[in-house]
Write a protein that holds these residues in place. Structure first.
Motif, PDB file in Angstrom:
ATOM      1  N   ALA A  70      -6.416  -5.313   4.282  1.00  0.00           N
ATOM      2  CA  ALA A  70      -7.013  -4.014   3.990  1.00  0.00           C
ATOM      3  C   ALA A  70      -7.748  -4.051   2.655  1.00  0.00           C
ATOM      4  O   ALA A  70      -8.863  -3.523   2.534  1.00  0.00           O
ATOM      5  CB  ALA A  70      -5.928  -2.936   3.965  1.00  0.00           C
ATOM      6  N   ARG A  71      -7.134  -4.690   1.668  1.00  0.00           N
ATOM      7  CA  ARG A  71      -7.794  -4.797   0.355  1.00  0.00           C
ATOM      8  C   ARG A  71      -9.130  -5.511   0.485  1.00  0.00           C
ATOM      9  O   ARG A  71     -10.157  -5.043  -0.020  1.00  0.00           O
ATOM     10  CB  ARG A  71      -6.903  -5.547  -0.624  1.00  0.00           C
ATOM     11  CG  ARG A  71      -7.527  -5.720  -2.009  1.00  0.00           C
ATOM     12  CD  ARG A  71      -6.794  -6.774  -2.820  1.00  0.00           C
ATOM     13  NE  ARG A  71      -7.317  -6.886  -4.166  1.00  0.00           N
ATOM     14  CZ  ARG A  71      -8.411  -7.561  -4.487  1.00  0.00           C
ATOM     15  NH1 ARG A  71      -9.124  -8.169  -3.530  1.00  0.00           N
ATOM     16  NH2 ARG A  71      -8.830  -7.631  -5.738  1.00  0.00           N
ATOM     17  N   GLY A  91     -15.866  -0.653   1.967  1.00  0.00           N
ATOM     18  CA  GLY A  91     -15.473   0.727   1.737  1.00  0.00           C
ATOM     19  C   GLY A  91     -14.327   1.133   2.646  1.00  0.00           C
ATOM     20  O   GLY A  91     -13.891   0.363   3.500  1.00  0.00           O
ATOM     21  N   PHE A  92     -13.826   2.329   2.464  1.00  0.00           N
ATOM     22  CA  PHE A  92     -12.661   2.795   3.199  1.00  0.00           C
ATOM     23  C   PHE A  92     -13.018   3.335   4.585  1.00  0.00           C
ATOM     24  O   PHE A  92     -12.409   2.981   5.592  1.00  0.00           O
ATOM     25  CB  PHE A  92     -11.956   3.887   2.375  1.00  0.00           C
ATOM     26  CG  PHE A  92     -10.863   4.597   3.109  1.00  0.00           C
ATOM     27  CD1 PHE A  92      -9.619   4.005   3.279  1.00  0.00           C
ATOM     28  CD2 PHE A  92     -11.068   5.863   3.647  1.00  0.00           C
ATOM     29  CE1 PHE A  92      -8.601   4.658   3.959  1.00  0.00           C
ATOM     30  CE2 PHE A  92     -10.064   6.527   4.319  1.00  0.00           C
ATOM     31  CZ  PHE A  92      -8.832   5.922   4.472  1.00  0.00           C
ATOM     32  N   ARG A  93     -13.999   4.184   4.649  1.00  0.00           N
ATOM     33  CA  ARG A  93     -14.297   4.889   5.899  1.00  0.00           C
ATOM     34  C   ARG A  93     -14.872   3.981   6.985  1.00  0.00           C
ATOM     35  O   ARG A  93     -14.667   4.237   8.177  1.00  0.00           O
ATOM     36  CB  ARG A  93     -15.249   6.055   5.620  1.00  0.00           C
ATOM     37  CG  ARG A  93     -14.604   7.177   4.831  1.00  0.00           C
ATOM     38  CD  ARG A  93     -15.519   8.369   4.700  1.00  0.00           C
ATOM     39  NE  ARG A  93     -16.721   8.066   3.937  1.00  0.00           N
ATOM     40  CZ  ARG A  93     -17.711   8.919   3.740  1.00  0.00           C
ATOM     41  NH1 ARG A  93     -17.643  10.131   4.277  1.00  0.00           N
ATOM     42  NH2 ARG A  93     -18.760   8.583   3.026  1.00  0.00           N
ATOM     43  N   ARG A  94     -15.575   2.922   6.576  1.00  0.00           N
ATOM     44  CA  ARG A  94     -16.242   2.078   7.562  1.00  0.00           C
ATOM     45  C   ARG A  94     -15.305   1.059   8.208  1.00  0.00           C
ATOM     46  O   ARG A  94     -15.702   0.365   9.149  1.00  0.00           O
ATOM     47  CB  ARG A  94     -17.413   1.335   6.904  1.00  0.00           C
ATOM     48  CG  ARG A  94     -18.580   2.228   6.531  1.00  0.00           C
ATOM     49  CD  ARG A  94     -19.650   1.447   5.799  1.00  0.00           C
ATOM     50  NE  ARG A  94     -20.140   0.324   6.599  1.00  0.00           N
ATOM     51  CZ  ARG A  94     -20.909  -0.645   6.118  1.00  0.00           C
ATOM     52  NH1 ARG A  94     -21.260  -0.643   4.844  1.00  0.00           N
ATOM     53  NH2 ARG A  94     -21.316  -1.623   6.908  1.00  0.00           N
ATOM     54  N   ALA A 107      -4.231   2.937   2.339  1.00  0.00           N
ATOM     55  CA  ALA A 107      -5.096   2.871   1.162  1.00  0.00           C
ATOM     56  C   ALA A 107      -4.308   3.158  -0.116  1.00  0.00           C
ATOM     57  O   ALA A 107      -4.517   2.504  -1.145  1.00  0.00           O
ATOM     58  CB  ALA A 107      -6.247   3.860   1.306  1.00  0.00           C
ATOM     59  N   LYS A 108      -3.396   4.110  -0.050  1.00  0.00           N
ATOM     60  CA  LYS A 108      -2.558   4.409  -1.216  1.00  0.00           C
ATOM     61  C   LYS A 108      -1.682   3.209  -1.570  1.00  0.00           C
ATOM     62  O   LYS A 108      -1.498   2.873  -2.747  1.00  0.00           O
ATOM     63  CB  LYS A 108      -1.678   5.631  -0.930  1.00  0.00           C
ATOM     64  CG  LYS A 108      -2.441   6.938  -0.837  1.00  0.00           C
ATOM     65  CD  LYS A 108      -1.491   8.092  -0.507  1.00  0.00           C
ATOM     66  CE  LYS A 108      -2.242   9.404  -0.402  1.00  0.00           C
ATOM     67  NZ  LYS A 108      -1.329  10.530  -0.054  1.00  0.00           N
ATOM     68  N   GLU A 113      -0.344  -1.357  -5.019  1.00  0.00           N
ATOM     69  CA  GLU A 113      -0.125  -2.793  -5.158  1.00  0.00           C
ATOM     70  C   GLU A 113      -1.021  -3.376  -6.249  1.00  0.00           C
ATOM     71  O   GLU A 113      -0.571  -4.164  -7.091  1.00  0.00           O
ATOM     72  CB  GLU A 113      -0.424  -3.477  -3.817  1.00  0.00           C
ATOM     73  CG  GLU A 113       0.021  -4.915  -3.736  1.00  0.00           C
ATOM     74  CD  GLU A 113       1.487  -5.066  -3.382  1.00  0.00           C
ATOM     75  OE1 GLU A 113       1.980  -6.196  -3.463  1.00  0.00           O
ATOM     76  OE2 GLU A 113       2.135  -4.058  -3.045  1.00  0.00           O
ATOM     77  N   GLU A 114      -2.279  -2.984  -6.254  1.00  0.00           N
ATOM     78  CA  GLU A 114      -3.226  -3.480  -7.246  1.00  0.00           C
ATOM     79  C   GLU A 114      -2.867  -2.987  -8.640  1.00  0.00           C
ATOM     80  O   GLU A 114      -2.934  -3.738  -9.617  1.00  0.00           O
ATOM     81  CB  GLU A 114      -4.646  -3.043  -6.890  1.00  0.00           C
ATOM     82  CG  GLU A 114      -5.232  -3.755  -5.705  1.00  0.00           C
ATOM     83  CD  GLU A 114      -5.351  -5.255  -5.947  1.00  0.00           C
ATOM     84  OE1 GLU A 114      -6.011  -5.665  -6.922  1.00  0.00           O
ATOM     85  OE2 GLU A 114      -4.751  -6.020  -5.173  1.00  0.00           O
ATOM     86  N   THR A 115      -2.476  -1.733  -8.739  1.00  0.00           N
ATOM     87  CA  THR A 115      -2.114  -1.160 -10.033  1.00  0.00           C
ATOM     88  C   THR A 115      -0.882  -1.851 -10.607  1.00  0.00           C
ATOM     89  O   THR A 115      -0.851  -2.201 -11.792  1.00  0.00           O
ATOM     90  CB  THR A 115      -1.838   0.350  -9.891  1.00  0.00           C
ATOM     91  OG1 THR A 115      -3.011   0.995  -9.391  1.00  0.00           O
ATOM     92  CG2 THR A 115      -1.475   0.960 -11.224  1.00  0.00           C
TER      93      THR A 115
END
Length: 213
Positions: free
Chosen positions: A17-18, A25-28, A56-57, A62-64
């Motif tokens: 997902a990342r 992008g997210f929506r596509r 997405a959250k 995870e990245e943060t």
């Protein structure tokens, strides 16, 4: 208790997902594409995430978390203040590497997606942790005690803009050379480095000019 194989599959979904969100992008990006990229079924996907928003959250969290851990490692390693600053700037740049404009618009600029409020809150929480860690470094003399941590954060945000400025980049052979310039400027100003090194006790050591007659 979650089995190791289930943990691995969840991590694969997060990583896929990342990669896809960063690029398109997210929506596509549909859930089907994420599953195909991760080698997972939709049934497996829904075992871990109720929908794409929650995925997405989780990617953001995870990245943060990874970024905060690396930041703390940099602060505590045996290196000069200038080297710490350089690595912090690099860490900031790595966090935005290969991110598409669509991703930035979906995650940060489009309130309809429903992620902006969540990201704003999480960013505020992360920033409070960074402030605490930075003050820890100041207490130990790694950074100047009179430097506002908020300034370093603001400056690091602007470095990302500088390193994507084509006109500025054209002045240097590589992006690494520009990063070195920014780091040296932040750490030493415009004085020669050997005249403005910071001693271990935090006091500035400058070459004394001879007195005028």
């Amino acid at each position: 208790m979650t089995s190791p194989s289930k943990n691995r599959k969840r991590l694969q979904i997060l990583a896929s997902a990342r990669d896809l969100f960063w690029k398109y992008g997210f929506r596509r990006v549909p859930i089907e594409e994420i599953c195909r990229h991760a080698g997972a079924s939709k049934m497996t996907f829904y075992r871990f995430f109720p929908n794409k928003i929650e995925l997405a959250k989780a990617v953001f969290d995870e990245e943060t978390g990874r970024g905060l851990e690396r930041f703390r490692t940099i602060l505590r390693e045996e290196s000069s203040s200038a080297e710490k600053i350089r690595k912090i700037f690099l860490l900031k740049m790595e966090g935005t590497h290969n991110i598409s404009k669509e991703f930035l618009q979906d995650f940060y600029g489009n309130s309809e997606v429903g992620l902006k409020q969540y990201i704003d809150q999480k960013t505020k929480e992360s920033w409070n942790e960074v402030l605490s860690d930075f003050r820890y470094a100041q207490d130990r003399g790694w950074f100047r005690r009179d430097l506002k941590p908020e300034f370093l954060y603001y400056f690091s945000q602007k470095v990302g803009d500088m390193l994507t400025d084509e006109k500025l980049l054209s002045l240097y052979p590589t992006a690494q050379d520009l990063i070195k310039e920014v780091t040296n400027f932040f750490a030493y100003g415009i004085s020669p480095a050997d005249q403005s090194r910071t001693s271990r006790d935090g006091e500035h050591e400058r070459t004394q000019e001879p007195e005028r007659p």
